[in-house]
Write a protein that holds these residues in place. Sequence first.
Motif, PDB file in Angstrom:
ATOM      1  N   HIS A 202      29.673  33.059  -2.674  1.00 21.84           N
ATOM      2  CA  HIS A 202      29.726  33.716  -3.976  1.00 21.84           C
ATOM      3  C   HIS A 202      29.709  35.243  -3.878  1.00 21.84           C
ATOM      4  O   HIS A 202      29.691  35.924  -4.909  1.00 21.84           O
ATOM      5  N   LEU A 203      29.717  35.799  -2.677  1.00 23.59           N
ATOM      6  CA  LEU A 203      29.599  37.247  -2.512  1.00 23.59           C
ATOM      7  C   LEU A 203      30.817  37.953  -3.101  1.00 23.59           C
ATOM      8  O   LEU A 203      31.958  37.649  -2.738  1.00 23.59           O
TER       9      LEU A 203
ATOM     10  N   PRO B  49      35.542  34.375   0.509  1.00 29.24           N
ATOM     11  CA  PRO B  49      36.498  33.803  -0.448  1.00 29.24           C
ATOM     12  C   PRO B  49      36.501  34.487  -1.809  1.00 29.24           C
ATOM     13  O   PRO B  49      37.512  34.433  -2.511  1.00 29.24           O
ATOM     14  N   ARG B  50      35.381  35.141  -2.200  1.00 29.61           N
ATOM     15  CA  ARG B  50      35.319  35.758  -3.530  1.00 29.61           C
ATOM     16  C   ARG B  50      35.105  37.268  -3.480  1.00 29.61           C
ATOM     17  O   ARG B  50      34.963  37.907  -4.527  1.00 29.61           O
ATOM     18  N   LEU B  51      35.060  37.857  -2.320  1.00 26.59           N
ATOM     19  CA  LEU B  51      34.755  39.283  -2.203  1.00 26.59           C
ATOM     20  C   LEU B  51      35.831  40.125  -2.881  1.00 26.59           C
ATOM     21  O   LEU B  51      37.020  39.982  -2.606  1.00 26.59           O
ATOM     22  N   GLN B  52      35.386  41.030  -3.771  1.00 27.72           N
ATOM     23  CA  GLN B  52      36.309  41.905  -4.486  1.00 27.72           C
ATOM     24  C   GLN B  52      36.143  43.376  -4.097  1.00 27.72           C
ATOM     25  O   GLN B  52      37.088  44.152  -4.193  1.00 27.72           O
TER      26      GLN B  52
ATOM     27  N   GLU C 169      44.852  35.837   8.884  1.00 30.45           N
ATOM     28  CA  GLU C 169      45.548  35.572   7.630  1.00 30.45           C
ATOM     29  C   GLU C 169      44.707  34.632   6.770  1.00 30.45           C
ATOM     30  O   GLU C 169      44.190  33.625   7.250  1.00 30.45           O
ATOM     31  N   GLY C 170      44.557  34.987   5.508  1.00 27.40           N
ATOM     32  CA  GLY C 170      43.734  34.204   4.585  1.00 27.40           C
ATOM     33  C   GLY C 170      42.353  34.791   4.365  1.00 27.40           C
ATOM     34  O   GLY C 170      41.599  34.311   3.520  1.00 27.40           O
ATOM     35  N   ALA C 171      42.007  35.847   5.120  1.00 26.92           N
ATOM     36  CA  ALA C 171      40.708  36.498   4.925  1.00 26.92           C
ATOM     37  C   ALA C 171      40.717  37.332   3.650  1.00 26.92           C
ATOM     38  O   ALA C 171      41.742  37.909   3.274  1.00 26.92           O
TER      39      ALA C 171
ATOM     40  N   LEU D  44      46.363  41.540   2.682  1.00 27.47           N
ATOM     41  CA  LEU D  44      45.387  41.267   1.623  1.00 27.47           C
ATOM     42  C   LEU D  44      46.131  41.285   0.286  1.00 27.47           C
ATOM     43  O   LEU D  44      46.547  42.346  -0.183  1.00 27.47           O
ATOM     44  N   PRO D  45      46.290  40.141  -0.358  1.00 24.64           N
ATOM     45  CA  PRO D  45      47.176  40.067  -1.529  1.00 24.64           C
ATOM     46  C   PRO D  45      46.690  40.819  -2.757  1.00 24.64           C
ATOM     47  O   PRO D  45      47.491  41.166  -3.626  1.00 24.64           O
TER      48      PRO D  45
END
Length: 879
Positions: free
Chosen positions: A776-777, A798-801, A817-819, A844-845
Amino acid sequence: MAESAISGVLGNVSTLALQETTLLCCASSEVEFLKHELKRLQGFLRDADNKQRRGDEGSAILVSQIKDAAYEADNVIEAAEYMRKRNRLKKGFMGAIARYGCLPSDLTTLHKVGVEIKSIRRNISEIFEYANRLKIVDDLGHTCIEKVDIDDELPQDYGPIHQNFEDVVMVGFKNEYKEIVGKLVDTEKSLSAISIVAMGGAGKTTLARKVYTSPGVKRHFEAVCWVTVSQKFKGIELLNDIMKQITGSTHRPEDQMQEHEVGKKIHDFLLQKRYLVVLDDVWETDTWEQLNRKVKAFPDATNGSRVLLTTRKEDVANHVPMPTNVHPLKKLDEEKSWELFSSKALPSYKRSAIRNVDEFEELGRDLTKKCDGLPLALAVLGGYLSKNLNAQIWSDILSDWPSTKNGQMMRDILARSYKDLPNHYLRACFLYLAAFPEDYEIYVAYLIELWIAESFIPHTPNHTLEETAQRYVTELAQRSLVQVVDRSRAHGWIERIRIHDILHDWCIEEARQDGFLDAMDKTAGQVSSLNGSSDNLMSYRFSFQTLSDQILHATPNVRSLLGFKLKSVSLPKLRFLRVLCIEDSTLKNFSSVIGRCIHIRLLRLRNCEGVVLPSSIGKLLYLQTIDLRNTILLSVVPNSLWDIPTLRHVYFHCGIKFSPPPPARSVRLQPKELQCSVLDLELETVGTDFRWHDMMIFLGQLNQLTTFSLSMDGDNIPAEVLNIFANMPHLVDIYLFKFDVLDKLPAEFPQSVRCLVLFADVVKQDPILILEKLPHLVVLELSGYQGQTMCSSAQGFPRLQELALHSFSTKEWRMEEGAMPKLSHLSLWLCKKMSKLPDGLLHLPSLGHLKLSYMPQISEDDITRKELQQKGCEVESEN
């Protein structure tokens, strides 16, 4: 509505009455009857309030009597409950007697409670007789009982994140925005001004603030400040505010400085800087001269400095004694008005659920024309109608539209929107904004703590009080009754709000008329009766602003006292005080007064002087929040503070002296007693003996925390502190500043963490390997990693903004890839060994903003940097 004035009291009395049936023994039937009678009074209150507003003096007296009876009942029942709370905490033989029997002193208290309840009942009987003579109708059984359950009253509106008010209004001012920014950053070297002039509610402050916060303006000027001037102002206070902003000072040594000294300090600071000064809401033509009357505070160093001014008066706009560009702000045209109105009244996420959207658009366009191009009127009316998607309601409003324009039109819209709020709790929450100074930036977390302390937030199934309050804030924002300043990236909720000055003035007037709250600002000339807010209504809440060298006057039964910028003031003796919130002030007799305030829920003294916590603070058994941020405490924090069973939020700052309770006492701190959901401590050692072992035991008991912040004044945090998190499963926010050397981070952090800020001089093992597993980070800020390589794994974070890395020694940062698929903001600060940006950033998309601070080795020719910019990522450098 007068019902808002006692919104929390009736609910509180009902709760207390239910709790006290066992305590009051023979008085229990009296309490139950009292609860029933108070509920009946609530029904009479609605009809009496309506008649009072039509000028019925008898009804005004009745409203006052009902309110007084409710508060008196609350006080007497809570005094009995305090006895129960106190007895539960007693130890030994006397404690056993107190818990299972009655001490002589308790019998005296119970007898007194019984006598006072009978007196209140007699008063209520007389109120009923008086109401019958006035032919007041018991409205409780004839109207729908207001629902406070969130899922019923505030249904599907809370999914989408709505635009900030400023972003919505800017739809109509894009050209003006570009023009004003261009004038501010042009090549003209002489000091010059831009004046934005328009009537109230036209959007001039919103436009000015958008200009002020624009990236181009922030980069161009080396020093910026914003002050709201208003109709009545003191030059010395504006200068003090300006000096604090440009120098970054958080303490108040300038309070001892004379006006010419402050002006000279500002002049010397700005002499070598390109600066921007914003003067918002200027009313007098000589304002600039007033600020520079003792000494020329704002030098013309021929370096392109600027002054931006907003005003409602053309003569003020033209009177600034320097080259000035006057920018009259035009009202929105019909199409821009519709764009703003429809974005509020018919937002895209609601349109799909509207069957006859064409009918609403036709009515909406007619209503838009009635708002005369004023953004505030369009936004508030649109917010109100978005909650009433009924074509007949829209048609009725159009038919009943007042013939007058501007001021009266705005008041009618506000009154309608206020009355339409889902319940009296939310109406009370809105009126409470009158307690804050004009243009005050309100932190929502602090506001929610106030609302809860005032009992404005009802208990609802499946939601905490804080969650309900957050939804109330969102409701007010959706209706454009408050303006959203900022949102929390970690949580998504609204973090800071502001209220428009026109709405603020309306709240002050409405709150005073209802006897809800009296706001007194000496600077603004708002000096109402200190014994009451009107001829018949006595206020139980007071907000004092810019007073000095006096005892604060308030009615003996006052429940809430808020103060802003009070110099050398003394507090009155306030037996029934629930809320004390003072900012930027010096207090003379705090310690002797606060110990007697046994009903107090919230104690907030921010940026204050002269504060000593008495050893008896543990007797304040209702205390929920104690906030001493930026306040220099002249005493050690008493250990009795931690015995308070209702304590939820603790904020200490400025190296407050804190010594942990001894282990035997810490072990007794069970979660069911110490209900701290937030504990924000900044600690310093007491002498040379700081008992870290005791500290670990103490912190280890606080397993209900959701936020934990710890920093040491002039010292480092021991690495052992990281071990306490294993016993804190509810942690959401962690702030740690700072460690010396960390070999590695603990293998497991609480899975609930959304925001982690951790500073250390040295971190030896790659922290990313551990932290990227937190599901949840959202926000992460780290410093001190000394390894040369760092790896971000696929599906990591997965949720880092938002990610900020300080003083890392990393040479190579590999990204699979996918990080970090949701990372939008990346900041790199003093990462000197990173000779080039990692290629993985290109994969990073969501990356939209990259900030490089003190990293000159990453030139504008860096290949990754160029490719990021080509993809639309904004790259900002700071050296």
